[in-house]
Structures are given as structure tokens and as C-alpha cells.
Design a protein around this motif. Structure first.
Motif, PDB file in Angstrom:
ATOM      1  N   UNK A  49       0.820  -1.199   0.000  1.00  0.00           N
ATOM      2  CA  UNK A  49       0.000   0.000   0.000  1.00  0.00           C
ATOM      3  C   UNK A  49       0.861   1.260   0.000  1.00  0.00           C
ATOM      4  N   UNK A  50       0.420   2.269  -0.722  1.00  0.00           N
ATOM      5  CA  UNK A  50       1.189   3.501  -0.850  1.00  0.00           C
ATOM      6  C   UNK A  50       1.363   4.184   0.502  1.00  0.00           C
ATOM      7  N   UNK A  51       0.343   4.130   1.342  1.00  0.00           N
ATOM      8  CA  UNK A  51       0.418   4.792   2.635  1.00  0.00           C
ATOM      9  C   UNK A  51       1.129   3.955   3.690  1.00  0.00           C
ATOM     10  N   UNK A  52       1.605   2.783   3.339  1.00  0.00           N
ATOM     11  CA  UNK A  52       2.293   1.922   4.301  1.00  0.00           C
ATOM     12  C   UNK A  52       3.742   2.305   4.540  1.00  0.00           C
ATOM     13  N   UNK A  53       4.205   3.376   3.910  1.00  0.00           N
ATOM     14  CA  UNK A  53       5.616   3.747   4.061  1.00  0.00           C
ATOM     15  C   UNK A  53       5.932   4.237   5.463  1.00  0.00           C
ATOM     16  N   UNK A  54       4.949   4.637   6.230  1.00  0.00           N
ATOM     17  CA  UNK A  54       5.205   5.120   7.586  1.00  0.00           C
ATOM     18  C   UNK A  54       5.726   3.998   8.490  1.00  0.00           C
ATOM     19  N   UNK A  55       5.531   2.745   8.090  1.00  0.00           N
ATOM     20  CA  UNK A  55       6.002   1.600   8.879  1.00  0.00           C
ATOM     21  C   UNK A  55       7.462   1.272   8.616  1.00  0.00           C
ATOM     22  N   UNK A  56       8.011   1.776   7.543  1.00  0.00           N
ATOM     23  CA  UNK A  56       9.370   1.438   7.127  1.00  0.00           C
ATOM     24  C   UNK A  56      10.314   2.577   7.507  1.00  0.00           C
ATOM     25  N   UNK A  69       4.681  14.743   8.685  1.00  0.00           N
ATOM     26  CA  UNK A  69       4.325  13.973   7.492  1.00  0.00           C
ATOM     27  C   UNK A  69       4.049  12.521   7.852  1.00  0.00           C
ATOM     28  N   UNK A  70       4.888  11.949   8.716  1.00  0.00           N
ATOM     29  CA  UNK A  70       4.691  10.556   9.135  1.00  0.00           C
ATOM     30  C   UNK A  70       3.347  10.415   9.837  1.00  0.00           C
ATOM     31  N   UNK A  71       3.017  11.384  10.696  1.00  0.00           N
ATOM     32  CA  UNK A  71       1.736  11.346  11.405  1.00  0.00           C
ATOM     33  C   UNK A  71       0.568  11.436  10.419  1.00  0.00           C
ATOM     34  N   UNK A  72       0.658  12.339   9.440  1.00  0.00           N
ATOM     35  CA  UNK A  72      -0.409  12.478   8.447  1.00  0.00           C
ATOM     36  C   UNK A  72      -0.564  11.201   7.623  1.00  0.00           C
ATOM     37  N   UNK A 137      -1.230  10.757  -0.812  1.00  0.00           N
ATOM     38  CA  UNK A 137       0.204  10.730  -0.530  1.00  0.00           C
ATOM     39  C   UNK A 137       0.918  11.824  -1.314  1.00  0.00           C
ATOM     40  N   UNK A 138       0.478  12.051  -2.541  1.00  0.00           N
ATOM     41  CA  UNK A 138       1.061  13.121  -3.347  1.00  0.00           C
ATOM     42  C   UNK A 138       0.841  14.495  -2.751  1.00  0.00           C
ATOM     43  N   UNK A 145      10.541  14.596  -2.422  1.00  0.00           N
ATOM     44  CA  UNK A 145      10.207  13.291  -1.837  1.00  0.00           C
ATOM     45  C   UNK A 145       9.470  12.411  -2.837  1.00  0.00           C
ATOM     46  N   UNK A 146       8.601  13.010  -3.629  1.00  0.00           N
ATOM     47  CA  UNK A 146       7.887  12.247  -4.658  1.00  0.00           C
ATOM     48  C   UNK A 146       8.873  11.714  -5.689  1.00  0.00           C
TER      49      UNK A 146
END
Length: 179
Positions: A49-56, A69-72, A137-138, A145-146
Motif C-alpha cells: 500500500x502507498x500509505x504503508x511507508x510510515x512503517x518502514x 508527514x509521518x503522522x499524516x 500521498x502526493x 520526496x515524490x
């Protein structure tokens, strides 16, 4: 002499039969992809998932994400997953209905087609939700970052393509397909 020869032949036949019995087990032990399953949140999943980057944490560092940004992203990820839950449950129920319709002695075409249409509609809703997450996410990430994220994904797509070619060129895979 005849007894020794028959023992050797019997032993050879037993070894041959055991080899034939264990070849399928041995070939299954060496799964494609170097024995790793490509799922998870560490960049190995095909449909991550695109929004799953906060876990990595490594991805957070590579992209230079701020705490805000991580919180959002985290909040949007949970919102997305909450929206997906009822749709996935509905999709599972429709697939069960489809299995039930096909398991009848006489298959009713209208029921099957109606269920297929409903499955298609729910899958379409899920697809739109996934596209909305990419758009969200964009809005959260800045242009640099994009750009980094696109480069990262392109690099991993090439890596995945190399693995696919490697698996397709595997001589053992060709033998399995011939069966």
C-alpha cells in the motif's frame, strides 16, 4: 552368484523408486524467489500500500519525512484501511455466493452474472480507494520526496523484473510446465 546379482538389482530398483518418490518433494523445497515470500512492509511486496511507508523506518530516512508527514501518512493509512474493511468483507461474501452458485447441480446463469457484476463493482470501489490513497500521498509529500519515491519504485520494479526473468529461465520451471 545369482543371489548376489538379484540383491544388487533389488537394491538398485529400491534406490530408483525412492528417488522417484522424493523428486517432487525436493523440487518443492526450492521455491522460486530464492525461498523468500514477497510480502510485507519492507519493500518486498508487489502490491504494497502507498500509505504503508510510515512503517518502514529506512524509507522514512530515504525520503526525509518529517514527524508531521509521518503522522499524516499514518492517519490516512488507518482511514484507508477502515474504509476498505467493509468492502473486503462484502467481496468475501460475494465470492462465497459465487462459489455456492457454481456448486449447484444446475448453474443459474442469471445469478452467476449478477454476482459477478456485484463483485466487479466492489473491486472497482477498492481500486478507486487505492488511487485516492496515492493522490493523498502526493498531497502530503513534497516534490523532492515524490521524485525519490518514484526512483525507488522504478529501481525495485527492475529488480522484480530480473527475478521474474530468472524464474522464467529456470530449467526446472520448464519441466514442471511440460507435465
Amino acid at each position: 552368484m545369482n543371489l548376489k546379482l538379484s540383491k544388487k538389482i533389488g537394491t538398485g530398483i529400491m534406490a530408483f523408486l525412492l528417488t522417484i518418490c522424493f523428486i517432487p518433494a525436493i523440487s518443492g523445497a526450492f521455491a522460486p524467489g530464492e525461498g523468500r515470500q514477497h510480502i510485507g512492509f519492507h519493500g518486498e511486496g508487489y502490491h504494497r500500500p502507498a500509505l504503508g511507508i510510515w512503517r518502514d523506518s529506512q524509507m522514512i530516512k530515504k525520503l526525509g519525512l518529517t514527524e508531521e508527514q509521518v503522522k499524516q501518512i499514518r492517519d490516512e493509512d488507518f482511514t484507508f484501511r477502515e474504509k476498505c474493511l467493509p468492502l473486503k468483507a462484502q467481496l468475501d461474501g460475494l465470492r462465497l455466493q459465487m462459489d455456492k452458485a457454481f456448486s449447484q447441480d444446475v448453474v443459474d446463469d442469471t445469478i452467476v452474472l449478477k454476482t459477478a457484476k456485484m463483485i466487479s463493482d466492489v473491486e472497482g470501489k477498492l481500486f478507486v480507494l487505492k488511487i485516492e490513497t496515492v493522490l493523498t500521498l502526493g498531497k502530503i509529500l513534497n516534490a523532492d520526496q515524490i521524485k525519490k519515491m518514484k526512483l525507488y519504485r522504478m529501481k525495485h520494479k527492475r529488480k522484480d523484473m530480473k527475478q521474474c526473468r530468472k524464474q522464467l529461465s529456470n530449467p526446472f520451471m520448464k519441466k514442471v510446465d511440460d507435465l
